[in-house]
Structure formats: C-alpha cells, structure tokens
Design a protein around this motif. Structure first.
Motif, mmCIF file in Angstrom:
data_model
loop_
_atom_site.group_PDB
_atom_site.id
_atom_site.type_symbol
_atom_site.label_atom_id
_atom_site.label_comp_id
_atom_site.label_asym_id
_atom_site.label_seq_id
_atom_site.Cartn_x
_atom_site.Cartn_y
_atom_site.Cartn_z
ATOM 1 N N ILE A 194 0.813 -1.266 0.038
ATOM 2 C CA ILE A 194 0.009 -0.119 0.125
ATOM 3 C C ILE A 194 0.826 1.152 -0.098
ATOM 4 O O ILE A 194 1.639 1.249 0.672
ATOM 5 N N THR A 195 0.530 2.328 -0.968
ATOM 6 C CA THR A 195 1.195 3.451 -0.971
ATOM 7 C C THR A 195 0.237 4.503 -0.680
ATOM 8 O O THR A 195 -0.659 4.786 -1.202
ATOM 9 N N LEU A 196 0.371 5.438 0.295
ATOM 10 C CA LEU A 196 -0.412 6.515 0.599
ATOM 11 C C LEU A 196 -0.069 7.421 -0.057
ATOM 12 O O LEU A 196 1.176 8.019 -0.119
ATOM 13 N N PHE A 197 -0.641 8.136 -1.249
ATOM 14 C CA PHE A 197 -0.341 9.041 -2.049
ATOM 15 C C PHE A 197 -1.319 10.251 -1.837
ATOM 16 O O PHE A 197 -2.328 10.347 -2.009
ATOM 17 N N HIS A 198 -0.460 11.570 -1.540
ATOM 18 C CA HIS A 198 -1.140 12.878 -1.077
ATOM 19 C C HIS A 198 -0.597 13.809 -2.219
ATOM 20 O O HIS A 198 0.458 14.032 -2.609
ATOM 21 N N VAL A 199 -1.636 14.326 -3.042
ATOM 22 C CA VAL A 199 -1.324 15.318 -4.216
ATOM 23 C C VAL A 199 -1.931 16.448 -3.624
ATOM 24 O O VAL A 199 -3.027 16.637 -3.553
ATOM 25 N N VAL A 200 -1.003 17.564 -3.925
ATOM 26 C CA VAL A 200 -1.549 19.030 -3.545
ATOM 27 C C VAL A 200 -1.405 19.921 -4.831
ATOM 28 O O VAL A 200 -0.537 19.842 -5.457
ATOM 29 N N ARG A 201 -2.414 20.490 -5.320
ATOM 30 C CA ARG A 201 -2.364 21.290 -6.516
ATOM 31 C C ARG A 201 -1.523 22.509 -6.052
ATOM 32 O O ARG A 201 -1.631 23.250 -5.122
ATOM 33 N N ARG A 202 -0.756 22.949 -6.739
ATOM 34 C CA ARG A 202 0.488 23.873 -6.607
ATOM 35 C C ARG A 202 -0.379 25.385 -6.791
ATOM 36 O O ARG A 202 -1.277 25.523 -7.507
ATOM 37 N N PHE A 203 -0.127 26.021 -5.596
ATOM 38 C CA PHE A 203 -0.456 27.560 -5.481
ATOM 39 C C PHE A 203 -0.108 28.296 -6.747
ATOM 40 O O PHE A 203 0.981 28.990 -6.422
ATOM 41 N N GLY A 204 -0.320 28.262 -7.588
ATOM 42 C CA GLY A 204 0.310 28.922 -8.758
ATOM 43 C C GLY A 204 0.526 30.347 -8.530
ATOM 44 O O GLY A 204 1.624 30.734 -9.175
#
Length: 310
Positions: A194-204
């Motif tokens: 299991i891989t816990l994958f967290h994605v955050v959209r860049r504050f452009g």
C-alpha cells in the motif's frame, strides 16, 4: 476465520466478470472471504415483444420465448458455476461461495443495487462487460452502480490485473480517513503493498510577484508542514488495523497541476493494480455526487481496479 469479508460480485457472462472474480481472490486473502455471485438475466429484447403484440404472431412467439428463456438460464447457470470454480480454485472455501441467479425486474443495475444493500463489505463489477461501448469507456452497468450505490464501497475492476500494489489516494478530508480505515480492514489478511499518495495542487499565484502575500505564503508553508502529520496518522491507522509496516509506503506531490492526472500517472509508472479513493474529497458537492478528482480517475483508469469508498 472470524470476521470474513462479505463480497458481492456482479457477473454477466463475459470474461470481464471472470477477471473481476480472479482479482478479488488475488487481492484479498481467499480464506478471509465470503462471496456471493449475482447474475441478473436480461429480459427478452423489446423487438421480440413488439412482434408479439400482433395477434397472429403470439402463438408462434410464445414457444420461441420459452426456449430462449430456458437456454438463457442454462447458459447463466454454467457461467455462475465457472465463476464459482475460479474462486474455489483460488482458495475460497466452497461453503463460502454463493450464487444468485434471477430474472431482471427493474433493470440489471438496479436489481444488483437492491442486492447490494444486504450487508456487503464491497460490491464488485467489471469495468466492461454488458457495455457495447469501446474499451476506454466505463461499462453501462458499472457506471450506474457507481452512481447509485452510495453506502457500500464499489470496486470497478479492469481486465487482467496482476499487480498487488495498491495506490491509496488521500487528502485531509474525513472521506480519506474512511478510505484508509476501509483498506486497513480489507487488506489486513492479504499481502498487498500500500502506498499512501497525497497530491497537492500547486498555489500557482505564488509564482507571480504581484499576487504574493505573506499571509498566503504562511498558509502554504503551514500546509506543507502538516502533511507529515496527516500521512503519519494514516500510516499508523493502517498499522493498528494489522497491516505490516513493511507493506506501507508514502509519497507526496506538492506541485500538481492536475491531481487526477498525477494519480493516474503514478499508478501507471508505479505498476499498481488498484487505486483507492474516497467517494468525495474536499469537494462541497452533495453527498450523492462523486468528487471531481474521483470521477476523473474512475473514468480514465482502464487497466486498473478502482475502489470508491463512501
């Protein structure tokens, strides 16, 4: 074994259904499973009954219908037996594999939904099967199941999945926490990674000097500092559920331009077999709708199994 996972697998006579059954047996510990296979037979084509409306056709049509129905039932029963054997040969106890064969009453998907509310830990459906659409489209029954089944996790399974690697997409929402706890419950007795994958959209706008603000920058730094705590919490919950530390890894992407795209890219490049997501994330849409990221991933994830956890 106590606390067996109660799984409902919808089958339809296609090889995609057999792939779904194999996937369940390889992803979960077979000894931990109790499985019901449900096959809802379609009614006769509407054109058949259109002809039957004419009085002089009725006498000839009825015997044909009786023969068609008998053949359909025999074919469906043979397929149920085949699917049952797939599970038994994989190690599921013969006494723990049930088969449900029924005629469609209100529609195939709706009939499966009625069955799904009877205390199952997951409802499993092949990504394709009854759909006449191209391979890259979600099957019509699978699509309806995802839309309608809101209180039970739905597994939409692609073809020939061999990888036991699982990508668990998380954010800071309560729905993500539910997905983590669900995976801990289901994966405890298996050997999936299991891989816990967290994605955050860049504050452009942080890249634009005219829009930069110290308060906003401080918030961004706070978000980044909080990620290890959040991911650590999820990892601890998996371990508490019985998942070995050696089977859990974490990964964070802080500069995403598209969260759905990055989840799919990671799944492909990392050779995962399963993507797990909460039905909703941080979205504020109403409960019966899926979050945008979950919806995008589901419809583009051909070649994977996608678990949608309510």
């Amino acid at each position: 074994m106590a606390n067996k996972k109660n799984i409902l697998i919808a089958v339809d006579g296609s090889r995609h259904s057999l792939d779904a059954a194999r996937y369940v047996a390889q992803t979960c510990n077979p000894a931990s499973l109790k499985v019901d296979l449900v096959h809802v037979m379609p009614t006769a084509p509407e054109t058949f009954w259109d002809l039957g409306k004419e009085a002089h056709f009725k006498e000839k049509i009825q015997p044909k219908y009786t023969e068609w129905k008998k053949n359909s039932e025999e074919t469906a029963q043979r397929f149920l037996n085949n699917a049952r054997n797939v599970l038994i040969e994989a190690g599921v106890s013969e006494n723990d594999v049930g088969a449900i064969l029924q005629q469609s009453e209100v529609g195939i998907a709706r009939d499966i939904v009625v069955q799904s509310v009877r205390g199952y830990d997951a409802v499993v459906v092949g990504r394709r099967g009854l759909s006449a659409l191209g391979d890259h489209f979600l099957g019509s029954v699978a699509n309806k199941m995802v839309e309608v089944v809101k209180d039970t996790p739905v597994w939409v399974v692609g073809d020939n999945i061999n990888s036991k690697r699982m990508l668990l997409a998380v954010d800071a929402s309560g729905n993500a926490l539910k997905a983590v706890d669900y995976v801990g419950k289901v994966a405890t007795a298996s050997d999936v990674e299991i891989t816990l994958f967290h994605v955050v959209r860049r504050f452009g706008f942080l890249d634009d000097p005219t829009l930069r603000d110290h308060e906003v920058e401080g918030f961004w730094e706070e978000v980044k500092r909080d990620i290890p705590r959040m991911v650590g919490l999820y990892k601890a919950r998996l371990e508490k559920a019985g998942v070995k530390d050696s089977r859990i890894s974490t990964q964070v992407n802080l500069h995403s331009s598209s969260r759905a795209k990055d989840i799919l890219t990671e799944a492909r490049e990392g050779e995962y077999g399963t993507i797990v997501m909460g039905r909703r994330g941080l979205s504020k849409v109403q409960q019966f709708l899926m979050g945008r990221v979950t919806n995008k991933v589901l419809h583009r994830a051909e070649g994977f199994a996608v678990w949608i956890v309510p």
